[in-house]
Write an enzyme that holds these catalytic residues in place. Structure first.
Site, PDB file in Angstrom:
ATOM      1  N   GLY A  68       1.092   0.422   7.272  1.00 10.17           N
ATOM      2  CA  GLY A  68       0.991   1.532   8.209  1.00 10.17           C
ATOM      3  C   GLY A  68       0.105   1.267   9.410  1.00 10.17           C
ATOM      4  N   HIS A  78      15.859  12.290  24.697  1.00  8.94           N
ATOM      5  CA  HIS A  78      16.587  11.375  25.580  1.00  8.94           C
ATOM      6  C   HIS A  78      15.642  10.611  26.510  1.00  8.94           C
ATOM      7  CE1 HIS A  78      15.984  13.882  29.170  1.00  8.94           C
ATOM      8  NE2 HIS A  78      16.054  14.895  28.309  1.00  8.94           N
ATOM      9  N   SER A  83       0.842  -1.204   0.000  1.00  5.09           N
ATOM     10  CA  SER A  83       0.000   0.000   0.000  1.00  5.09           C
ATOM     11  C   SER A  83       0.878   1.256   0.000  1.00  5.09           C
ATOM     12  CB  SER A  83      -0.929  -0.015   1.214  1.00  5.09           C
ATOM     13  OG  SER A  83      -0.169  -0.045   2.401  1.00  5.09           O
ATOM     14  N   GLY A  84       0.292   2.387   0.358  1.00  2.00           N
ATOM     15  CA  GLY A  84       1.028   3.655   0.325  1.00  2.00           C
ATOM     16  C   GLY A  84       2.253   3.685   1.206  1.00  2.00           C
ATOM     17  N   HIS A  85       2.161   3.095   2.402  1.00  4.66           N
ATOM     18  CA  HIS A  85       3.315   3.092   3.310  1.00  4.66           C
ATOM     19  C   HIS A  85       4.507   2.361   2.690  1.00  4.66           C
ATOM     20  CE1 HIS A  85       5.648   3.114   6.952  1.00  4.66           C
ATOM     21  NE2 HIS A  85       5.649   1.797   7.004  1.00  4.66           N
ATOM     22  N   ILE A 137       0.175  13.443  13.452  1.00  6.92           N
ATOM     23  CA  ILE A 137       1.097  14.409  12.869  1.00  6.92           C
ATOM     24  C   ILE A 137       1.159  15.704  13.697  1.00  6.92           C
ATOM     25  CG2 ILE A 137      -0.649  15.346  11.292  1.00  6.92           C
ATOM     26  CD1 ILE A 137       1.614  15.485   9.161  1.00  6.92           C
ATOM     27  N   HIS A 145       3.338   3.935  16.007  1.00  9.62           N
ATOM     28  CA  HIS A 145       3.556   4.824  14.869  1.00  9.62           C
ATOM     29  C   HIS A 145       3.660   6.243  15.408  1.00  9.62           C
ATOM     30  CE1 HIS A 145       2.200   6.276  10.593  1.00  9.62           C
ATOM     31  NE2 HIS A 145       3.242   6.937  11.061  1.00  9.62           N
TER      32      HIS A 145
END
Length: 196
Positions: free
Chosen positions: A61, A125, A7-9, A155, A134
């Site tokens: 994804g 850290h 797929s797109g990922h 996002i 994800h």
């Protein structure tokens, strides 16, 4: 290297491989909808084919599907890190994980297996990222953040220091997380609030 998932990922994973000169020999999929992705042939996966000795990456994804596929493959899983990523020598990254362009992973961070660390994400850290997580593009995790298995951080989200995010959580795009988040929650907004 062999990919599972067309797929797109998959296109992003191919881009990572090309950035470091890692050849992708084949792509498999349970239900192929195309004959090739980026000119690499796609074949239908048949049980038992995972005995091939090459290393594999699950190029899917969706976190829960990626986990299910990892259980049915009896393969060696590789690691793909884009050439522009910066990873501290004091950090660790699990098998099957893909790290995309411009990612920064700082000292003593721990990234689990089969994770996606997407473009320009910053993991500071002492962060601990569970398996099948994800981290979307431009996410910033401050120092000491803990993220449970299967969580998806949308996002541009930001997480303050020492926050714990549970398993299979969904953090919405642009959310600012200022307190711990329980397993399975859906959190959106600034400051982040639980909506499901």
């Amino acid at each position: 290297m062999i990919l599972f998932g067309a797929s797109g990922h998959c296109k992003s994973v191919i881009d990572i491989a090309e950035s470091i000169g890692e050849p992708i020999q084949q792509i498999y999929d349970d239900n192929p909808r195309t004959e090739a992705v980026c000119h690499i042939p796609v074949k239908k996966f048949v049980d038992g084919i995972s005995g091939i000795r090459d290393t594999w990456i699950i190029s899917i994804g969706n976190n829960s599907i990626r986990k299910a596929v990892s259980k049915k493959l009896t393969s060696n899983f590789g690691l793909l890190v884009h050439r522009t990523a910066s990873i501290s020598t004091w950090s660790s990254v699990g098998d099957g994980t893909v790290i995309m362009a411009k990612v920064v992973i700082n000292a003593c961070a721990s990234i689990g297996k089969h994770c996606i660390i997407n473009s320009a994400a910053v993991i500071e850290h002492d962060c601990e990222i569970g398996d099948f997580v994800h981290i979307s593009p431009n996410v910033s995790l401050a120092g000491g953040v803990r993220v449970g298995e299967g969580t998806h951080i949308g996002i541009g989200a930001c997480v303050l220091p020492e926050i714990t995010i549970g398993k299979w959580v969904t953090i919405g795009a642009g959310a600012v997380i200022i307190r711990d988040v329980a397993d399975g929650a859906v959190v959106v907004g600034n400051p982040g609030r639980v909506v499901g």
